[in-house]
Design an enzyme around this catalytic site. Structure first.
Site, PDB file in Angstrom:
ATOM      1  N   ASP A   1       0.816  -1.215   0.000  1.00  0.00           N
ATOM      2  CA  ASP A   1       0.000   0.000   0.000  1.00  0.00           C
ATOM      3  C   ASP A   1       0.852   1.268   0.000  1.00  0.00           C
ATOM      4  O   ASP A   1       2.073   1.218   0.181  1.00  0.00           O
ATOM      5  CB  ASP A   1      -0.965  -0.009   1.196  1.00  0.00           C
ATOM      6  CG  ASP A   1      -0.297  -0.461   2.509  1.00  0.00           C
ATOM      7  OD1 ASP A   1       0.942  -0.473   2.585  1.00  0.00           O
ATOM      8  OD2 ASP A   1      -1.029  -0.783   3.453  1.00  0.00           O
TER       9      ASP A   1
ATOM     10  N   ASN B   1      -7.603  -2.772  14.396  1.00  0.00           N
ATOM     11  CA  ASN B   1      -9.005  -3.050  14.048  1.00  0.00           C
ATOM     12  C   ASN B   1      -9.101  -4.247  13.099  1.00  0.00           C
ATOM     13  O   ASN B   1     -10.150  -4.493  12.512  1.00  0.00           O
ATOM     14  CB  ASN B   1      -9.661  -1.816  13.426  1.00  0.00           C
ATOM     15  CG  ASN B   1      -8.961  -1.367  12.145  1.00  0.00           C
ATOM     16  OD1 ASN B   1      -8.017  -2.011  11.683  1.00  0.00           O
ATOM     17  ND2 ASN B   1      -9.422  -0.271  11.569  1.00  0.00           N
TER      18      ASN B   1
ATOM     19  N   HIS C   1      -7.270  -4.628  10.332  1.00  0.00           N
ATOM     20  CA  HIS C   1      -6.975  -4.368   8.920  1.00  0.00           C
ATOM     21  C   HIS C   1      -5.682  -5.043   8.485  1.00  0.00           C
ATOM     22  O   HIS C   1      -4.778  -5.261   9.278  1.00  0.00           O
ATOM     23  CB  HIS C   1      -7.005  -2.861   8.590  1.00  0.00           C
ATOM     24  CG  HIS C   1      -5.851  -2.066   9.099  1.00  0.00           C
ATOM     25  ND1 HIS C   1      -5.988  -0.785   9.582  1.00  0.00           N
ATOM     26  CD2 HIS C   1      -4.522  -2.338   9.185  1.00  0.00           C
ATOM     27  CE1 HIS C   1      -4.800  -0.328   9.936  1.00  0.00           C
ATOM     28  NE2 HIS C   1      -3.885  -1.240   9.705  1.00  0.00           N
TER      29      HIS C   1
ATOM     30  N   GLU D   1      -9.815  -1.856   5.511  1.00  0.00           N
ATOM     31  CA  GLU D   1     -10.426  -1.543   6.795  1.00  0.00           C
ATOM     32  C   GLU D   1     -11.702  -2.370   6.997  1.00  0.00           C
ATOM     33  O   GLU D   1     -12.257  -2.888   6.022  1.00  0.00           O
ATOM     34  CB  GLU D   1     -10.792  -0.050   6.826  1.00  0.00           C
ATOM     35  CG  GLU D   1      -9.617   0.889   6.576  1.00  0.00           C
ATOM     36  CD  GLU D   1      -8.718   1.050   7.804  1.00  0.00           C
ATOM     37  OE1 GLU D   1      -8.845   0.279   8.770  1.00  0.00           O
ATOM     38  OE2 GLU D   1      -7.868   1.955   7.780  1.00  0.00           O
TER      39      GLU D   1
HETATM   40  C1  F6R Z   1       1.524  -1.509   6.291  1.00  0.00           C
HETATM   41  C2  F6R Z   1       0.156  -1.932   6.388  1.00  0.00           C
HETATM   42  C3  F6R Z   1      -0.632  -1.941   7.657  1.00  0.00           C
HETATM   43  C4  F6R Z   1       0.168  -2.323   8.896  1.00  0.00           C
HETATM   44  C5  F6R Z   1      -0.720  -2.302  10.137  1.00  0.00           C
HETATM   45  C6  F6R Z   1       0.065  -2.610  11.397  1.00  0.00           C
HETATM   46  O1  F6R Z   1       1.987  -1.617   4.946  1.00  0.00           O
HETATM   47  O2  F6R Z   1      -0.377  -2.249   5.398  1.00  0.00           O
HETATM   48  O3  F6R Z   1      -1.703  -2.825   7.505  1.00  0.00           O
HETATM   49  O4  F6R Z   1       0.726  -3.590   8.723  1.00  0.00           O
HETATM   50  O5  F6R Z   1      -1.307  -1.049  10.276  1.00  0.00           O
HETATM   51  O6  F6R Z   1       0.942  -1.535  11.641  1.00  0.00           O
HETATM   52  P1  F6R Z   1       2.051  -1.580  12.783  1.00  0.00           P
HETATM   53  O7  F6R Z   1       3.027  -2.627  12.350  1.00  0.00           O
HETATM   54  O8  F6R Z   1       2.652  -0.217  12.774  1.00  0.00           O
HETATM   55  O9  F6R Z   1       1.344  -1.938  14.041  1.00  0.00           O
END
Ligand code: F6R
Length: 243
Positions: free
Chosen positions: A67, A136, A138, A143
């Site tokens: 992403d 959450n 994701h 989301e």
């Molecule tokens: C990152 C991504 C997000 C993260 C998720 C967890 O490319 O796509 O889905 O993997 O938000 O983030 P952290 O590792 O910062 O807790």
């Protein structure tokens, strides 16, 4: 689903890097799907360390990132393009032309997402997709929703994601409101999936995503339907799963 329980974040990072390394060794011209966020930083550190020791060769590897924020250019230090260069690409011998991140500067979301989806298809798909897990549920920027989004698309970030990500920006107002992300269908087509999770603050969502029902309200729960998923998580993140 295979669950590998680790002592702590460092141990999680080492085990995850081991799995990525094995992939690169077994198939030197593999396609790696990569993630950003705080969780994979330690994993990328290990890969860099092992590359520097001469144990890993990325010269034939292609990468596709999950992403990118819409509206941030590559020089912006909060862009995922920048993150990947800072934490991995600048330190190993992957070829710049073999690294791919959705282009957040493309204003035409439909066009950019279709290009990205076609790119992944033309590469023959992702051999191993690395994922982190949002509080959450994701994965990527998919989301909680009423249905699973299939292909790469433009999303409006939820308040909880803006809140979680504001730590990287001067204020919540500066967090972009939209992003381009691989869809759940894109992720599910990866041949293998490696999801890494650390910390007690993720214990509830680990339980709900991997031991609860499969629902688009918890996007990561779809991974229960994939035939080759490895969850590498530390004790704290696994502290609420049924034993
Ligand atoms: C990152 C991504 C997000 C993260 C998720 C967890 O490319 O796509 O889905 O993997 O938000 O983030 P952290 O590792 O910062 O807790």
């Amino acid at each position: 689903m295979r669950i590998i329980e680790t002592k702590d974040y460092n141990d999680m990072s080492k085990k995850a890097a081991n799995i990525l390394s094995a992939q690169v060794i077994m198939k030197p011209d593999c396609v790696l799907g990569l993630a950003t966020g705080s969780t994979p930083i330690g994993t990328y550190e290990k890969l860099v360390e092992w590359y520097e020791k001469g144990d890993l060769d990325f010269s034939q590897v292609t990468s596709v990132n999950l992403d990118e924020y819409k509206g941030l250019d590559r020089k912006n230090d909060q862009s995922y393009y920048y993150f990947m260069h800072e934490h991995l690409f600048n330190h190993v011998n992957i070829k710049e032309e073999n690294t791919n991140v959705p282009d957040g500067t493309q204003p035409d979301g439909e066009k950019e997402c279709a290009r990205y989806e076609e790119l992944i298809r033309s590469l023959g798909g992702v051999d191993l997709q690395l994922l982190g897990l949002g509080h959450n549920g994701h994965i990527g920027f998919n989301e909680p929703a009423d249905a699973f989004d299939k292909t790469t698309h433009c999303v409006d970030l939820t308040e909880s994601t803006i809140e979680a990500n504001k730590r990287f920006f001067a204020s919540a107002d500066e967090v972009p409101r939209q992003a381009y992300t691989m869809g759940i269908g894109t992720i599910m087509q990866a041949k293998k999936i490696l999801i890494i999770v650390s910390g007690e603050d993720k214990a509830d969502i680990v339980r709900d995503a991997f031991f609860g029902s499969v629902t688009p309200r918890v996007p990561a729960s779809i991974l229960q339907m994939h035939s080759d998923v490895t969850l590498v998580a530390d004790e704290a993140a696994l502290s609420k799963i049924p034993r």
